[in-house]
Design an enzyme around this catalytic site. Structure first.
Site, PDB file in Angstrom:
ATOM      1  CG  ASP A  63       0.562  -0.818  12.000  1.00  2.65           C
ATOM      2  OD1 ASP A  63       0.360  -0.149  10.961  1.00  2.65           O
ATOM      3  OD2 ASP A  63       0.332  -0.374  13.140  1.00  2.65           O
ATOM      4  CB  SER A 142      -9.150   7.767  -4.502  1.00  8.88           C
ATOM      5  OG  SER A 142     -10.458   8.259  -4.618  1.00  8.88           O
ATOM      6  CE1 TYR A 155      -9.282   6.656   1.133  1.00  7.24           C
ATOM      7  CE2 TYR A 155     -10.467   7.938  -0.521  1.00  7.24           C
ATOM      8  CZ  TYR A 155      -9.800   6.787  -0.148  1.00  7.24           C
ATOM      9  OH  TYR A 155      -9.650   5.763  -1.054  1.00  7.24           O
TER      10      TYR A 155
END
Length: 258
Positions: A63, A142, A155
């Site tokens: 993780d 992104s 996000y």
């Protein structure tokens, strides 16, 4: 194809989606690959595929929001290959929910995964890269780092933060011959996003119908696939990108222009 022979790459979230495409491409270029995965069992399957092609690969479950697990993952990579030359921060979470649906749990998970996880992995590999005075860090981002959306503000905020994380760390690490850059993708078909599927993803339409709205966001008039997304990462991981520091390369098929 870029020459990465003798290099070792750690790809977080490297077992599926964009991460799988990146793992495959770096292996094709000759790199040893440490494939990180969290909850899926895909990591071992990808390694079997890469090993069958002659690449050297290990899968490590961790993780990325947990420092102890990140440290253990890096130690396992070091034991297997003797060093880590390339870090690709790719593991991410996307809620796909509007602003008024965000609660403490969503905020904690998205910021810890998409930002804190990047920081932990960078801090984990830096002692080795600094000692060697060589390293390539590629942060996957992104177009939402530049262009707001109407479906997931959390996000987009994390992707905006990655832009400045990349630029600040590039300034600090250049003296150690460590290149830090990011790649800003547009829509890449990875099946279902990590968070709650919505709208066309939830519609039950066939793939071609489901993805048609996104093809209009590409000047190439087609849907990008993980293998398409991987080539620019291989370039940034190579010595040909030695002069590139703190840059965000937009690999979005012109999405931001649509």
């Amino acid at each position: 194809m870029f020459d990465l022979k003798g290099k070792t790459a750690l790809v977080t979230g490297g077992a599926k989606g964009i991460g799988e495409g990146i793992s495959m491409e770096l292996a094709r270029c000759g790199a040893n690959v440490i494939v990180n995965y969290h909850t899926s069992s895909d990591g071992k399957a990808i390694c079997e595929k890469l090993n069958s092609l002659g690449a050297k690969c290990i899968a490590v479950q961790a993780d990325v929001t947990d420092k102890a697990q990140v440290d253990s993952m890096i130690a396992q990579g070091m034991d297997a290959f003797g060093g880590i030359d390339i870090l690709v921060n790719n593991a991410a979470y996307q809620c796909n929910i509007p602003f008024d649906e965000y609660d403490d749990q969503h905020l904690s998970r998205i910021f810890h995964t998409n930002l804190y996880g990047y920081i932990l992995c960078m801090q984990g590999v830096l002692p080795y890269m600094k000692e060697k005075r060589y390293g390539k860090i590629i942060n996957i981002s992104s177009v939402h780092a530049k262009r707001p959306t109407n479906f997931d503000p959390g996000y987009s905020m994390t992707k905006g933060a990655i832009k400045m994380l990349t630029r600040e760390s590039a300034l600090e690490l250049a003296d150690y011959h460590i290149n830090v850059n990011s790649v800003e993708y547009g829509y890449v078909d990875i099946g279902v996003k990590s968070g709650k599927p919505r709208d066309v993803v939830d519609s039950g339409l066939a793939d071609e119908e489901r993805l048609f709205p996104f093809s209009k966001l590409s000047l190439a008039n087609r849907i990008n696939e993980p293998k398409d997304a991987a080539h620019v990462v291989a370039f940034l991981a190579s010595d040909e990108a030695e002069m590139i520091h703190g840059t965000a390369i937009r690999a979005d098929s012109g999405t931001i222009l649509a």
